[in-house]
Write an enzyme that holds these catalytic residues in place. Structure first.
Site, PDB file in Angstrom:
ATOM      1  N   HIS A 248       0.786  -1.073   0.061  1.00 39.46           N
ATOM      2  CA  HIS A 248       0.041   0.573  -0.273  1.00 39.46           C
ATOM      3  C   HIS A 248       0.844   0.999  -0.186  1.00 39.46           C
ATOM      4  O   HIS A 248       1.561   1.546   1.274  1.00 39.46           O
ATOM      5  CB  HIS A 248      -0.922   0.389   1.127  1.00 39.46           C
ATOM      6  CG  HIS A 248      -1.916   0.861   1.405  1.00 39.46           C
ATOM      7  ND1 HIS A 248      -1.682   1.964   2.428  1.00 39.46           N
ATOM      8  CD2 HIS A 248      -2.942   1.226   1.061  1.00 39.46           C
ATOM      9  CE1 HIS A 248      -2.560   2.833   2.221  1.00 39.46           C
ATOM     10  NE2 HIS A 248      -3.138   2.701   1.274  1.00 39.46           N
TER      11      HIS A 248
ATOM     12  N   HIS B 262      -0.751  10.354  -3.508  1.00 38.54           N
ATOM     13  CA  HIS B 262      -1.898  10.187  -2.601  1.00 38.54           C
ATOM     14  C   HIS B 262      -3.334  11.199  -2.952  1.00 38.54           C
ATOM     15  O   HIS B 262      -4.677  10.801  -3.390  1.00 38.54           O
ATOM     16  CB  HIS B 262      -2.431   9.602  -1.632  1.00 38.54           C
ATOM     17  CG  HIS B 262      -3.343   8.736  -0.905  1.00 38.54           C
ATOM     18  ND1 HIS B 262      -4.603   9.980  -0.087  1.00 38.54           N
ATOM     19  CD2 HIS B 262      -3.992   7.717  -0.436  1.00 38.54           C
ATOM     20  CE1 HIS B 262      -5.522   9.111   0.445  1.00 38.54           C
ATOM     21  NE2 HIS B 262      -5.034   7.653  -0.477  1.00 38.54           N
TER      22      HIS B 262
HETATM   23 CA    CA Z   1      -5.273   3.836  -2.940  1.00 40.99          CA
END
Ligand code: CA
Length: 320
Positions: A9, A51
């Site tokens: 992640h 992000h």
């Molecule tokens: Ca993501």
């Protein structure tokens, strides 16, 4: 059990600033199967790996381009060229409200030197590592805020698909999952933009609460049948899969995974963090084992890919 995949992640973001090439190389070395890329566009239409649509929580933009904030005080990737973004230094994530690191135990904020990668730079690094190691580690790009990009006059999905196609990702056999939270846009990817790669419908963590109709089996099954019309998998929040633990510590597994599997969808929940576990969990390795053994997941997103790989491999060898 078929081998669940470990998705790094934002890279090995538990150890190095998220979405830097360094964090991706570390995740690769830790044995992750897929490396995630959150993608937004620059002013000159280059997909970069960040992000958020704003960049002030992970870069020094406020120092370098102090007069380039919008009226809301935020700095947006889309207002900068890729060359300008490349001049910034990336840091461990800072909380916008408090100015303090979001994860205080992680890599120190503002230290060393990291930059914003373009999607192509990152793909080239992963494909280069695949060549030098003989592995076939995949990518897992997310289309961030597509509706917002449309409002800004940009078609992120179309541009991102072109980049993926140009770099050899085209079909479901290629090591790539394309993910998006936006239901309309994910359907558009399949039905209008001819995306033939594996598609994952992300599901927001506020979509269902553990007490509401969201966990009624018929309702969930109906929701999964709609998603299965255009997608290959779902990315729910972890509490949608394991809602808690009972008095004896056994995980409470929701009907979601079984319903998704019934409709042919794989399930890759987010986000397993050793330094931010659900309140009912107190041991990261035990939590990982519950995900693999009790919840029957096909994979998971984690900031700590080394630990997720280790537990997974122990279970697959039968000595977990
Ligand atoms: Ca993501």
């Amino acid at each position: 059990m078929t081998q669940p995949i470990v998705i790094a992640h934002r890279g090995a973001s538990g150890y190095l600033p998220e979405h830097t090439l360094e964090a991706k190389a570390l995740a690769y070395a830790m044995g992750a199967d897929y490396l995630e890329q959150d993608c937004v566009l620059t002013r000159d239409d280059v997909p970069v790996v960040l992000h958020d649509v704003h960049i002030d929580t992970v870069t020094n933009v406020a120092n370098v381009f102090a007069d380039r904030a919008r009226d809301d005080g935020r700095f947006y990737a889309i207002d900068f060229t890729v060359e300008e973004l490349k001049s910034l230094r990336v840091t461990e994530r800072i909380d916008h409200e408090t100015g303090k690191p979001v994860f205080p135990g992680r890599f120190p904020a503002g230290k060393s030197r990291f930059e914003v990668p373009t999607l192509v730079e990152e793909i080239e690094m992963i494909q280069g590592l695949n060549r030098s190691t003989g592995k076939n580690i995949g990518i897992y790009p997310e289309i961030k805020a597509p509706a917002w990009h449309h409002e800004q006059g940009k078609d992120l999905s179309r541009i991102l698909l072109n980049v993926l196609h140009e770099n050899g990702y085209r079909t479901k056999d290629d090591a790539c999952f394309v993910q998006c939270f936006d239901v309309e846009e994910t359907r558009r990817l399949r039905e209008d933009l001819d995306c033939q790669m594996q598609l994952v419908q992300l599901i927001g963590d506020k979509k269902w609460s553990r007490d509401d109709a969201g966990f009624d089996e018929d309702y969930i099954s109906e929701e999964m049948s709609k998603i299965a019309e255009y997608a290959d998998g779902i990315g729910p929040a972890l509490p949608h899969v394991i809602s808690g633990a009972d008095a004896s510590g056994k995980p409470m597994v929701t009907p979601l995974v079984a319903a998704a599997h019934k409709h042919g969808l794989v399930v890759h929940p987010y986000t397993l963090r050793a330094d931010s576990m659900p309140e009912w969990a107190n041991n990261f390795e035990a939590l990982l084992r519950m995900c693999y053994e009790d919840a029957n997941l096909d994979g998971l997103f984690t900031d700590f890919p080394d630990r997720a790989v280790q537990v997974r491999n122990q279970l697959m060898r039968g000595d977990g």
